[in-house]
Design an enzyme around this catalytic site. Structure first.
Site, PDB file in Angstrom:
ATOM      1  N   HIS A 114      92.060  49.504  84.894  1.00 33.51           N
ATOM      2  CA  HIS A 114      91.100  50.089  86.493  1.00 33.51           C
ATOM      3  C   HIS A 114      90.150  48.914  86.341  1.00 33.51           C
ATOM      4  O   HIS A 114      89.108  49.174  85.210  1.00 33.51           O
ATOM      5  CB  HIS A 114      90.988  51.334  85.998  1.00 33.51           C
ATOM      6  CG  HIS A 114      90.182  51.756  87.493  1.00 33.51           C
ATOM      7  ND1 HIS A 114      88.763  51.922  87.667  1.00 33.51           N
ATOM      8  CD2 HIS A 114      90.618  52.108  88.913  1.00 33.51           C
ATOM      9  CE1 HIS A 114      88.520  52.504  88.569  1.00 33.51           C
ATOM     10  NE2 HIS A 114      89.664  52.188  89.761  1.00 33.51           N
ATOM     11  N   VAL A 131      86.560  49.532  85.756  1.00 28.19           N
ATOM     12  CA  VAL A 131      85.835  50.738  85.473  1.00 28.19           C
ATOM     13  C   VAL A 131      86.002  50.890  83.930  1.00 28.19           C
ATOM     14  O   VAL A 131      85.077  50.979  83.344  1.00 28.19           O
ATOM     15  CB  VAL A 131      85.664  52.482  85.806  1.00 28.19           C
ATOM     16  CG1 VAL A 131      85.172  52.106  87.011  1.00 28.19           C
ATOM     17  CG2 VAL A 131      86.446  53.102  85.726  1.00 28.19           C
ATOM     18  N   LYS A 132      87.128  50.325  83.514  1.00 26.46           N
ATOM     19  CA  LYS A 132      87.484  50.432  82.113  1.00 26.46           C
ATOM     20  C   LYS A 132      87.112  49.215  81.326  1.00 26.46           C
ATOM     21  O   LYS A 132      86.258  48.749  81.289  1.00 26.46           O
ATOM     22  CB  LYS A 132      89.090  51.027  82.198  1.00 26.46           C
ATOM     23  CG  LYS A 132      89.815  51.794  82.339  1.00 26.46           C
ATOM     24  CD  LYS A 132      89.666  53.264  82.479  1.00 26.46           C
ATOM     25  CE  LYS A 132      90.499  54.018  82.578  1.00 26.46           C
ATOM     26  NZ  LYS A 132      90.573  54.400  83.968  1.00 26.46           N
ATOM     27  N   LEU A 133      88.283  49.770  80.323  1.00 28.27           N
ATOM     28  CA  LEU A 133      86.878  48.566  78.949  1.00 28.27           C
ATOM     29  C   LEU A 133      87.554  47.258  79.156  1.00 28.27           C
ATOM     30  O   LEU A 133      86.405  45.923  79.141  1.00 28.27           O
ATOM     31  CB  LEU A 133      87.332  48.503  77.186  1.00 28.27           C
ATOM     32  CG  LEU A 133      86.975  49.811  76.983  1.00 28.27           C
ATOM     33  CD1 LEU A 133      85.940  49.837  76.464  1.00 28.27           C
ATOM     34  CD2 LEU A 133      87.185  51.187  77.516  1.00 28.27           C
TER      35      LEU A 133
END
Length: 387
Positions: free
Chosen positions: A187, A189-191
């Site tokens: 997603h 906002v993930k790493l």
């Protein structure tokens, strides 16, 4: 003044060009870029196999199906997670229960798990699958959970949606040493991001084949899996009921490009986290605790307010920060307190550590492009909000 979000993707020109190359190619949906991305993630983590999916929720669902979870079975997970960690069991017709969290790591408590397993064994209600969640990017105590799995006979799905790029006891999260299947999220906002996307990793070739098949309608083109001899090169058979959970080559190209910068992203997040630690020292907050066995991916930087020492509620502090243009968030509302899960019989008070954590938690902005002056602004606003 421009608002500071709690998380943000970092897409550069190299990422954009990687996507453009796919758009100009013969493959847009599932093609060679997906296979390259899968192999690159497997190699990075040290896993045998990787299966890309349209999102991490789909990967969790496929993992449950691949491990034969169904009606009459039980899955246990952490109440401190997004609802997908529990919903995946319900999709399979199985039941869900939760294990309370450790008050320092906010991950599943090994002690609570051990106590619950001992009681469940006496009652004949042991779980078929346990889903530890690596909250905020810090790995659970997987060696201890694996030892309990061997004793009580459950399978492990490692929900590492927050944790690609992290490590545990010197090995990459996703290596498969302690879990049957590990799930990542991509997603924004993930790493790293593929826009939307997920992946399931395993060292079991049989599970990998089943994950591949379930991802694409339960269809196989492998002669050894077919019920009759192939009629020609076009021939395929639906072996079981599957889903359309495929990732596209467009998304995979972005993910593969992002993967090249993952270690840098994690290093930058640690730099920012250490700076937060210094800036927040002396404020009535509890900073994230780092377990010595884990190197967190630091997806999130979550503080807990010392509510007994300030005159404001968490709600008031949160509102003050938002009004100051600080895009704080809260991770997570305990799953068992959600209306849908209350209909299943869960009630507030059932998992007190998760509820105590939630009552005081606030997620501060953390992403690689966060500048020092923006971080100073976050801490200044927080200082004013708790004064």
């Amino acid at each position: 003044m421009k608002s500071i979000p709690y998380g943000r993707q970092d897409v550069n020109e190299t990422d954009i060009q990687a996507v453009i190359e796919v758009l100009r190619s013969d493959w847009l949906t599932q093609g060679p870029a997906v296979e390259r991305f899968e192999q690159a993630v497997a190699d990075y983590c040290g896993a045998g196999f990787a299966v890309a999916t349209c999102n991490a929720t789909a990967a969790l669902h496929l993992a449950c199906r691949a491990l034969e979870l169904g009606p009459g079975d039980m899955l246990w997970t952490s109440p401190n997670s997004f609802v997908a960690s529990a919903n995946c069991a319900l999709y399979c017709g199985a039941a869900v229960d939760f294990v309370d969290i450790d008050p320092r790591t906010y991950n599943m408590s090994v002690e609570a798990l051990e106590d619950k397993l001992a009681l469940a064994e006496k009652q004949g209600r042991l779980p078929k699958i346990v889903v530890p969640v690596h909250f905020a990017g810090q790995a659970c105590d997987m060696r201890a959970i694996r030892a309990l799995a061997e004793r009580y006979g459950f399978r492990i799905i490692e929900d590492a949606s927050h944790a690609i790029g992290g490590s545990y006891r010197g090995e990459r999260v996703g290596s498969g040493r302690y879990a049957d299947i590990t799930v990542f999220s991509f997603h924004p906002v993930k790493l790293i991001t593929t826009g939307e996307g997920g992946m399931a990793l395993t060292n079991d070739s049989g599970l990998a084949r089943r994950l591949h098949r379930l991802r694409s309608h339960g269809i196989s083109r492998e002669p050894e899996a077919m019920r009759q001899a192939p009629e020609g090169l076009w021939y395929y058979e639906q072996i079981e009921l599957g889903f359309n959970y495929r990732l596209t080559d467009i998304q995979a190209a972005l993910g593969l490009s992002q993967l090249q910068r993952l270690d840098g992203f994690v290093e930058r997040r640690h730099e920012l986290a250490r700076r937060y630690d210094v800036l927040l020292a002396g404020l009535p907050v509890i900073a994230p605790w780092r377990h010595p066995d884990a190197h967190s991916a630091f997806h999130l930087y979550v503080i807990r307010l010392r509510l007994d020492t300030i005159s404001r509620t968490r709600r008031e502090v949160f509102a003050a920060l938002r009004e100051a243009g600080i895009g704080v968030n809260v991770h997570y509302i305990p799953i068992h307190t959600q209306p849908y899960y209350r209909q299943l019989g869960f009630m507030p008070g059932a998992f007190p550590q998760a509820e105590k954590y939630y009552a005081a938690a606030i997620t501060l902005p953390l992403y690689p492009q966060l500048r020092a002056e923006e971080q100073d602004r976050v801490c200044s606003a927080l200082c004013e909000a708790v004064a």
